[in-house]
Scaffold this motif. Structure first.
Motif, PDB file in Angstrom:
ATOM      1  N   ALA A 109      40.198  53.732  34.189  1.00  0.00           N
ATOM      2  CA  ALA A 109      40.974  53.726  32.938  1.00  0.00           C
ATOM      3  C   ALA A 109      42.430  54.023  33.297  1.00  0.00           C
ATOM      4  O   ALA A 109      42.712  54.570  34.370  1.00  0.00           O
ATOM      5  N   PHE A 110      43.359  53.681  32.397  1.00  0.00           N
ATOM      6  CA  PHE A 110      44.782  53.874  32.719  1.00  0.00           C
ATOM      7  C   PHE A 110      45.124  55.344  32.929  1.00  0.00           C
ATOM      8  O   PHE A 110      46.154  55.668  33.534  1.00  0.00           O
ATOM      9  N   ASP A 142      38.141  59.584  28.588  1.00  0.00           N
ATOM     10  CA  ASP A 142      38.651  59.095  29.865  1.00  0.00           C
ATOM     11  C   ASP A 142      39.594  60.057  30.580  1.00  0.00           C
ATOM     12  O   ASP A 142      39.647  60.086  31.811  1.00  0.00           O
ATOM     13  N   PRO A 252      46.317  49.680  22.811  1.00  0.00           N
ATOM     14  CA  PRO A 252      45.222  50.465  22.217  1.00  0.00           C
ATOM     15  C   PRO A 252      45.662  51.931  22.149  1.00  0.00           C
ATOM     16  O   PRO A 252      46.082  52.484  23.161  1.00  0.00           O
ATOM     17  N   GLY A 254      45.447  56.084  20.692  1.00  0.00           N
ATOM     18  CA  GLY A 254      44.723  57.220  20.138  1.00  0.00           C
ATOM     19  C   GLY A 254      45.674  58.380  19.953  1.00  0.00           C
ATOM     20  O   GLY A 254      46.206  58.624  18.880  1.00  0.00           O
ATOM     21  N   LEU A 256      48.561  58.513  21.211  1.00  0.00           N
ATOM     22  CA  LEU A 256      49.907  57.924  21.177  1.00  0.00           C
ATOM     23  C   LEU A 256      50.717  58.166  22.456  1.00  0.00           C
ATOM     24  O   LEU A 256      51.931  58.036  22.468  1.00  0.00           O
ATOM     25  N   GLY A 257      50.038  58.469  23.559  1.00  0.00           N
ATOM     26  CA  GLY A 257      50.775  58.674  24.805  1.00  0.00           C
ATOM     27  C   GLY A 257      51.247  57.365  25.432  1.00  0.00           C
ATOM     28  O   GLY A 257      52.427  57.209  25.759  1.00  0.00           O
ATOM     29  N   ASN A 258      50.324  56.414  25.577  1.00  0.00           N
ATOM     30  CA  ASN A 258      50.669  55.185  26.274  1.00  0.00           C
ATOM     31  C   ASN A 258      51.728  54.390  25.503  1.00  0.00           C
ATOM     32  O   ASN A 258      52.675  53.878  26.093  1.00  0.00           O
ATOM     33  N   ALA A 306      37.723  56.814  23.227  1.00  0.00           N
ATOM     34  CA  ALA A 306      38.890  57.492  23.795  1.00  0.00           C
ATOM     35  C   ALA A 306      40.067  57.463  22.809  1.00  0.00           C
ATOM     36  O   ALA A 306      41.109  58.047  23.065  1.00  0.00           O
ATOM     37  N   THR A 385      43.061  48.940  28.695  1.00  0.00           N
ATOM     38  CA  THR A 385      43.161  50.354  29.068  1.00  0.00           C
ATOM     39  C   THR A 385      41.975  50.863  29.883  1.00  0.00           C
ATOM     40  O   THR A 385      42.093  51.885  30.540  1.00  0.00           O
ATOM     41  N   ALA A 386      40.827  50.189  29.820  1.00  0.00           N
ATOM     42  CA  ALA A 386      39.682  50.641  30.622  1.00  0.00           C
ATOM     43  C   ALA A 386      38.839  49.440  31.048  1.00  0.00           C
ATOM     44  O   ALA A 386      38.881  48.374  30.417  1.00  0.00           O
TER      45      ALA A 386
END
Ligand SMILES: *Cc1c(COP(=O)(O)O)cnc(C)c1O
Length: 444
Positions: A109-110, A142, A252, A254, A256-258, A306, A385-386
Motif C-alpha cells: 500500500a502507499f 494499511d 482515494p 480517508g 486526507l493525508g495523501n 482504510a 493506493t493498494a
C-alpha cells in the motif's frame, strides 16, 4: 524563538515553532494541533529529471522543507532508505486516463512510502535515553502494517499498533501481527476513530509521557506527509512531458493525508491541476465540498476499510491554510462511493478490461466514470493506493479468480501472526504502555 530555515507551526497556534526534525519527533504539536510549514516553499522544477528514480528525485523537492534542520545533511541518505521501490504512472486500459500505482512497497500500500521515510528520519534523531521510543499508531488497516515493516527490529524503537478488530481484512490483520519482536498488534473492540482517539489521548497525557517516550506515526505525522509529495511531483512532470498538460488526480481518501500531500506538491509549483477526492460511504468530506458545513461523525465500516474515517485528521491542516470555505471548495472536488458501486466497478473492470483494483482504488475508478458520464473530459489520473491481493477476501469472489500475490507480501503471509485484544478504554492502553516500558527492554 523562531528557528532559522523552514519553520513548522501548530494549526492551533499555541506551540513554539520548530524545524522539521522537531515536528517529526513530536508527532502531534504540544498544544494538540498538527504541524504545518509556516509557508509552503516554491520549488523550481526546471532541470529536475522526471525519469530520475524517486530516491534521486526526492531530495530536490524535499530540501527546502528540511532547511535549517539537523536532518538536512542526511536527506539524501534518508531518501535512499525510504524510496526503495517505484511509483509508475501508466495508461489505464482503454486509454481513458492514467493510473499512478503506489503499491510496490513491502506491505503493498502507499503507506510504505511514509512509514519508511519516517523510520529513516526517527532513527537519525537522538533517542529518549533510557527506555525505547514507543511509536503509537492507530490504523484503519494499511498504516499499521507499513509502520510495522518499516520499524521492525530498529534498535531503540518499539511499535504499538491499534486497529479495529474485525474491520480489517484477514490479510491486513495478519500483516499487523506477523512481525512480532518490537512490534505489538492490538485489536481494539471498536472502530478506527476509537483507535485514533486512544492514541491522541496517550500523546496528550503529559504524566504518561514523563514515564514512556512516545511518538506517533499516523498520517498526522509530518514525517509521513512530506514523502508523499514526492511521487505526485514526479508523476506531474512525467505527465506534462507526455501530454503537455498538468496532472489531474483522483485520490482515494480517508484521513486526507495523501490528497493533502498532492495539494502541497501543487502549491510547491509542480504541474498539478485538479485534485478530486474519492471517498467511500463516509461522506464527511464530499458533503463539505458540496457546500454543507464540515461535521465530523462516527466512521462506518465499508469495503474500502482504510478509508473508514469519520473525522479526517488532516482537515485541520486544510482549515489552517484557509478559513475561507469557498477557497477550499475551489481547490478540491469530491465524491462518495457506496459499497455496491465499489463491487460493480471491480467486477466490470476485471471482466471487460482485465484490470483488477483494490476496493480503495475502485472508488477512484468509479469517480472517473461518474465524472466522464457527467461530461467531464479531463484526462484524469487515478491513484492506486493498494494492491488488490491485500483484499482477496473481497475481490476474489467478485471477479471469480485468484489474484497473484506479490512476492514480498507472500513472504510476510507465511510468517506466523500474534495479535492481542485491547479493550477500547484509555486505562487499558495506558497500563499496557507503562507495563511494556518497564518490563521489556528495546532491542539493542
Ligand atoms: C490509507 C489509505 C487510503 C486513504 O489515505 P489517506 O491519506 O488517509 O486519505 C486510501 N487507500 C488505501 C489503500 C489506504 O491504505
Amino acid at each position: 524563538m523562531t528557528p532559522a530555515g523552514m519553520c513548522y507551526v501548530s494549526t492551533r497556534g499555541n506551540a513554539a515553532p520548530v524545524t522539521v526534525s522537531g515536528a517529526i519527533a513530536d508527532g502531534l504539536a504540544p498544544d494538540g494541533g498538527l504541524y504545518v510549514p509556516e509557508s509552503l516553499p516554491r520549488v523550481d522544477p526546471t532541470g529536475v529529471d522526471p525519469d530520475a528514480d524517486l530516491a534521486a528525485f526526492a531530495p530536490r523537492l524535499l530540501a527546502p522543507f528540511f532547511s535549517g534542520d539537523r536532518l538536512a545533511a542526511a536527506l539524501e541518505a534518508i531518501c535512499a532508505e525510504a524510496f526503495t521501490f517505484p511509483a509508475p504512472l501508466r495508461l489505464l486500459a482503454g486509454n481513458e486516463g492514467r493510473i499512478l500505482e503506489l503499491f510496490y512497497g513491502p506491505t503493498a500500500a502507499f503507506k510504505d512510502f511514509g512509514a519508511r521515510f519516517l523510520a529513516a528520519c526517527l532513527r537519525r534523531l537522538p533517542g529518549p535515553g533510557g527506555g525505547p521510543l514507543t511509536i503509537l499508531v492507530a490504523t484503519s488497516g494499511d498504516t499499521g502494517a507499513a509502520v510495522a515493516a518499516a520499524f521492525h527490529r530498529l534498535p531503540g524503537m518499539r511499535v504499538c499498533i491499534l486497529y479495529p478488530e474485525g474491520r480489517v481484512s484477514p490479510r491486513q490483520a495478519h500483516l499487523l501481527g506477523c512481525f512480532g519482536e518490537n512490534v505489538q498488534a492490538l485489536g481494539v473492540a471498536g472502530g478506527f476513530d476509537d483507535c485514533q482517539r486512544l492514541v491522541k489521548r496517550a500523546l496528550g497525557d503529559a504524566e504518561l509521557r514523563s514515564c514512556v517516550a512516545l511518538t506517533s506515526a499516523n498520517s498526522i505525522s509530518l514525517g509521513r506527509l512530506l514523502p508523499q509529495t514526492v511521487y505526485f511531483a514526479r508523476a506531474a512532470l512525467q505527465h506534462r512531458r507526455a501530454r503537455g498538460a498538468p496532472l489531474n488526480a483522483i485520490v482515494p481518501t480517508g484521513n486526507l493525508g495523501n490528497a493533502l500531500a498532492c495539494n502541497w506538491a501543487r502549491a510547491a509549483g509542480f504541474p498539478i491541476g485538479r485534485i478530486h477526492l474519492a471517498c467511500n460511504a463516509n461522506a464527511v468530506l464530499p458533503d463539505f465540498f458540496a457546500g454543507a458545513p464540515y461535521v465530523p461523525r462516527p466512521g462506518t465500516a465499508t469495503l474500502a476499510n482504510a478509508m473508514d474515517v469519520g473525522a479526517p485528521g488532516n482537515f485541520e491542516r486544510l482549515r489552517h491554510a484557509s478559513r475561507d470555505d469557498a477557497a477550499l471548495r475551489a481547490a478540491f472536488g469530491a465524491g462518495s462511493v457506496e459499497d455496491a458501486a465499489i463491487r460493480a466497478v471491480v467486477r466490470r473492470r476485471a471482466c471487460t478490461q482485465g484490470e483488477i483494483f483494490c476496493p480503495h482504488t475502485a472508488t477512484a475508478v468509479h469517480e472517473l466514470e461518474r465524472l466522464r458520464a457527467a461530461g467531464d473530459e479531463t484526462h484524469w489520473t487515478v491513484v492506486a493506493t493498494a494492491h488488490p491481493a491485500k483484499f482477496d477476501d473481497v475481490i476474489e469472489p467478485l471477479i471469480g479468480r485468484r489474484i497473484d500475490v506479490p512476492s514480498a507480501l507472500a513472504a510476510l503471509l507465511r510468517r506466523p501472526a500474534q495479535n492481542e485484544p485491547l479493550a477500547p478504554d484509555y486505562a487499558a492502553l495506558r497500563a499496557l504502555l507503562l507495563a511494556a516500558s518497564s518490563s521489556s527492554p528495546a532491542l539493542e
